[in-house]
Design an enzyme around this catalytic site. Structure first.
Site, PDB file in Angstrom:
ATOM      1  CG  HIS A 120     -32.773  21.331  31.974  1.00 14.09           C
ATOM      2  ND1 HIS A 120     -33.603  20.750  32.674  1.00 14.09           N
ATOM      3  CD2 HIS A 120     -31.534  20.615  31.982  1.00 14.09           C
ATOM      4  CE1 HIS A 120     -33.077  19.925  33.465  1.00 14.09           C
ATOM      5  NE2 HIS A 120     -31.798  19.819  33.026  1.00 14.09           N
ATOM      6  CB  CYS A 139     -39.633  20.625  33.123  1.00 16.43           C
ATOM      7  SG  CYS A 139     -41.031  20.192  31.833  1.00 16.43           S
ATOM      8  CG  HIS A 140     -36.504  19.973  35.283  1.00 17.66           C
ATOM      9  ND1 HIS A 140     -36.326  19.793  33.679  1.00 17.66           N
ATOM     10  CD2 HIS A 140     -36.495  18.595  35.624  1.00 17.66           C
ATOM     11  CE1 HIS A 140     -36.629  18.448  33.559  1.00 17.66           C
ATOM     12  NE2 HIS A 140     -36.889  17.845  34.829  1.00 17.66           N
ATOM     13  N   GLY A 141     -37.829  24.326  36.797  1.00 23.50           N
ATOM     14  CA  GLY A 141     -37.694  25.636  37.314  1.00 23.50           C
ATOM     15  C   GLY A 141     -36.624  26.506  36.769  1.00 23.50           C
TER      16      GLY A 141
END
Ligand code: FES
Length: 175
Positions: A120, A139-141
């Site tokens: 990502h 960070c964003h799963g």
């Protein structure tokens, strides 16, 4: 005279042996730096030289991190259960469909070698974490499975595989 004639060669023999012994020690002493130099230095590695990784110390279930060409790489010694989890997946259902067998070397399914940055935005995922026991990006799963394939979250692709080959059963060369 006979005594001297006998003594001379004996002394020479002794000196010869002693010199030989010193020579042998000298060879042993210089062998270490030579062996150390077989591993490329940091500048050479940074420039992209291949690196060899001894897999022997990596216990089953363990993930080690190393750098090659300035990029983080995970080397994971997968358990039988982790391999089974990775193989028992309907490949077509994956966001980035790829069979586990295409991500490991034949005969070495216990070893997974992947780049260690989330696809990502580049964070470093945490190992042995997430719903699929692979990696979880903090960070964003994004969730990766035990094959390093994206399963949930915003990461668009699987963790890529760097170029590597098995030198023998316990050693790989990356690059
Ligand atoms: S960088 Fe990993 S989920 Fe965003």
């Amino acid at each position: 005279m006979a005594e001297t004639a006998t003594a001379e060669p004996t002394r020479r023999d002794f000196l010869f042996i002693a010199t030989g012994a010193v020579g042998a020690v000298g060879v042993a002493a210089v062998a270490w730096p030579f062996i150390a130099q077989m591993n490329p230095d940091a500048a050479t590695v940074a420039a992209g030289a291949p690196v060899e990784v001894d897999l022997t110390p990596i216990a089953e279930g363990q993930i080690v991190k190393l750098f090659w060409r300035g990029k983080l790489i995970f080397v994971r010694h997968r358990t039988a259960e982790e391999i089974k989890e990775a193989e028992d997946v309907n490949v077509a259902s994956l966001p980035d469909p790829e069979a586990d067998s295409a991500r490991v070397k034949e005969g070495h399914a216990q070893w997974l070698v992947v780049y260690g940055n989330c696809t990502h935005l580049g964070c470093v995922p945490l190992g042995n974490a997430g719903a699929y026991d692979g990696w979880l990006c903090p960070c964003h799963g994004s969730v990766f499975d035990t094959s390093g394939r994206i399963r949930q979250g915003p990461a668009p692709t699987n963790l890529p595989i760097p170029p590597y080959a098995f030198v023998d059963d316990t050693k790989i060369q990356i690059g």
